[in-house]
Design an enzyme around this catalytic site. Structure first.
Site, PDB file in Angstrom:
ATOM      1  N   SER A  98      32.566 -19.358  17.934  1.00 46.31           N
ATOM      2  CA  SER A  98      33.023 -17.982  18.179  1.00 46.31           C
ATOM      3  C   SER A  98      32.628 -17.531  19.579  1.00 46.31           C
ATOM      4  CB  SER A  98      32.411 -17.032  17.138  1.00 46.31           C
ATOM      5  OG  SER A  98      31.002 -17.064  17.197  1.00 46.31           O
ATOM      6  N   HIS A 122      62.965  16.778   4.562  1.00 46.61           N
ATOM      7  CA  HIS A 122      64.051  15.799   4.422  1.00 46.61           C
ATOM      8  C   HIS A 122      64.810  15.595   5.739  1.00 46.61           C
ATOM      9  CE1 HIS A 122      63.519  16.596   0.055  1.00 46.61           C
ATOM     10  NE2 HIS A 122      63.406  17.851   0.461  1.00 46.61           N
ATOM     11  N   SER A 130      66.106   1.907  31.836  1.00 43.37           N
ATOM     12  CA  SER A 130      66.892   0.759  31.379  1.00 43.37           C
ATOM     13  C   SER A 130      67.273  -0.118  32.559  1.00 43.37           C
ATOM     14  CB  SER A 130      68.151   1.269  30.677  1.00 43.37           C
ATOM     15  OG  SER A 130      69.126   0.250  30.625  1.00 43.37           O
ATOM     16  N   LYS A 137      69.410   6.098  31.373  1.00 42.18           N
ATOM     17  CA  LYS A 137      68.425   6.147  30.306  1.00 42.18           C
ATOM     18  C   LYS A 137      66.997   6.431  30.745  1.00 42.18           C
ATOM     19  CE  LYS A 137      68.761   4.717  26.457  1.00 42.18           C
ATOM     20  NZ  LYS A 137      68.462   3.844  25.323  1.00 42.18           N
ATOM     21  N   GLU A 182      57.005   4.657  21.460  1.00 40.46           N
ATOM     22  CA  GLU A 182      57.517   3.623  20.551  1.00 40.46           C
ATOM     23  C   GLU A 182      56.464   2.543  20.329  1.00 40.46           C
ATOM     24  OE1 GLU A 182      62.005   2.812  21.459  1.00 40.46           O
ATOM     25  OE2 GLU A 182      61.058   3.564  23.267  1.00 40.46           O
TER      26      GLU A 182
END
Ligand code: ARG
Length: 495
Positions: free
Chosen positions: A25, A159, A280, A286, A293
């Site tokens: 290790s 919802h 992009s 974009k 994300e």
């Protein structure tokens, strides 16, 4: 027996390179190098107190450990050689420098099992405090942003459909509360982490007259993992910390998801600052919320890592098992992912552009004002709620069919609808306006914890105090530990 190996008298030859590489290790142990040296210093002082080391021997060993500590802290100390782990490496380094006559005594009354448990607890403690510090800083940013928009209406969703009018300030306050809950959970773990396993030896204690309480004091622990078997075998504290971080990451991920959705053209409530956005390679228009994300994906990663940790532990026979070695890098990775996410989220929030016009116009056109209107009928005209629900429901249907906003409905139209629904009413001329303006709608709701701007301001003030309280006690804990470690180094003659 391999000449260089300190441990292998029992077997006829050294590990083959492949096997050594497989069991070692050493690379992962970089993360507990400093902690292992500190733990060893405390152990060595304990050995002197127990009469196993003379004053002179202790001084010699501490001098070597002090040198290694300095090198480890500056990153100069390379963990390399034919060793299975940092513990074997460290003992070898000491023996290389002071000889086996003296250096050969440092592992008296200790095993790598309590040694590694000690190093892990020291490191987890450090990471936990760092995470708590970051979490407070990120939470503070949410309060700060809430301050500026307790009167800025946005629809709240159930919802993923517009439900009631809220405010962006109320949203930030809600996320602050989630984060503070996560913080309190982490702080609660701390008392189960901050315990010393040292002195448990391999699994069942030692015959040497070591006072275990001494390491507790020297290393700034608040107590012992008393039972020797638990001390080397139990990793509940790691599962607990990992689980709390998993919850925290899941909260960060939901925030990320909100902001990703809200920064789309369709919502447009917020725009992440350019510093936190990607572009992009092909579509010139974009701007992508890639930081958010990735935060969402990393929360998934943490969840998987957490599961890995549970899976390693759940089937282990009580005692030390080498499988435990694999738990460490998993927890470090969870800490890294969480700390990075916290730091990035703080930046995203502090630089977030809020599109006030868009928030207002979406709220003004929203049927999310409907419940306020129905409650207005209940409050002012004593209409049973079920009937009010029917009247306003029909009003919304009419507006939707005709492409109109609720605010464009006239009082006469509402009276007609209610008469047809079996409820004859004479409404004030400004009835719809009173409830159907987003800000009026916010002010209409007065229950505790509602997004009424006055209520939001009260919550904000209270939470400022809560934050301060936690900052103060976190600093106290950190100072206490720092003091213990300086005192340990002073006692060991290390500077
Ligand atoms: N590298 C080992 C670990 O991380 C240290 C303990 C080894 N103990 C043993 N009995 N082999 O768990």
């Amino acid at each position: 027996m391999s000449e260089e190996s300190l441990y292998r008298a029992r077997v006829s030859r050294g590990l083959c390179p492949k096997a050594l590489d497989f069991v070692s290790s050493l690379r992962d142990d970089e993360r507990i190098l400093v902690d292992d040296i500190l733990g060893t210093l405390a152990h060595v002082l304990g050995l002197k107190e127990a009469g196993v080391l003379t004053e002179r021997e202790c001084r010699k060993i501490c001098r070597v450990l002090g040198g290694l500590l300095k090198q480890a802290r500056s990153g100069e100390l390379r963990l390399e050689g034919p060793y299975e782990d940092v513990h074997e490496f460290l003992e070898n380094e000491v023996i290389k420098r002071v000889g086996i006559e003296i250096g050969g005594k440092i592992h008296s009354g200790r095993s790598r099992n309590d040694q590694v448990a000690l190093a892990i607890r020291l490191r987890v403690r450090k990471e936990l405090l760092k995470t708590c510090d970051l979490l407070l800083k990120t939470s503070e940013e949410f309060l700060h942003r809430a301050e500026g928009c307790v009167e800025l209406p946005i629809p709240f969703y159930t919802h993923t459909q517009q439900a009631q009018i809220g405010s962006l300030g109320h949203y930030f306050l809600s996320k602050f509360d989630d984060l503070l809950e996560d913080y309190d959970r982490l702080v609660d773990c701390f008392k189960r982490v901050n315990l010393s396993p040292l002195g448990a030896c391999a699994v069942a204690g030692t015959g040497l007259p070591i006072k275990r309480e001494m390491a507790v004091k020297l290393l700034g622990f608040s107590g012992l993992v008393e039972n020797s078997l638990s001390a080397v075998s139990s990793r509940g504290f790691m599962l607990e910390v990992a689980s709390c971080l998993n919850i925290l990451m899941s909260d960060l991920s939901r925030i990320a998801e909100d902001l990703i959705l809200w920064s789309s053209n369709e919502f447009g409530f917020v725009t992440p600052s350019d510093e936190y956005a990607s572009t992009s390679s092909v579509m010139p228009q974009k701007v992508n919320p890639c930081t958010l994300e990735l935060m969402r994906a990393r929360a998934a990663e943490v969840q998987g890592l957490c599961m890995g940790l549970f899976s390693i532990l759940k089937g282990l026979v009580t005692g030390y098992n080498r499988d435990l070695q694999e738990t460490k890098p998993i927890l470090w990775k969870i800490f890294d992912l969480t700390q990075d996410s916290l730091a990035v989220l703080k930046g995203v929030i502090s630089t977030l552009k809020i599109n006030e016009e868009r928030c207002l116009s979406v709220s003004r056109g929203s049927y999310a004002l409907a419940l306020d209107l129905a409650e207005g009928l209940v409050l002012e005209y004593g209409v049973p709620f079920r009937l009010a629900h029917r009247v306003i429901g029909q009003a919304v249907r009419k507006c939707a069919e005709e492409g109109r906003k609720l605010t464009e409905l006239s009082v006469q139209e509402l009276e007609e609808i209610s008469e047809k629904a079996g409820q004859k009413l004479k409404l004030r001329p400004d009835f719809i306006k009173k409830y159907a303006e987003p800000l009026a709608s916010l002010r209409f709701r007065k229950t505790r914890g509602s997004p009424n701007p006055a209520e939001a301001r009260r919550m904000l003030l209270k939470r400022r105090g809560e934050l301060k309280k936690r900052r103060r006690s976190l600093d106290e804990v950190q100072n206490k530990i720092d003091k213990s470690i300086s005192e340990l180094l002073r006692k060991a003659g290390v500077r």
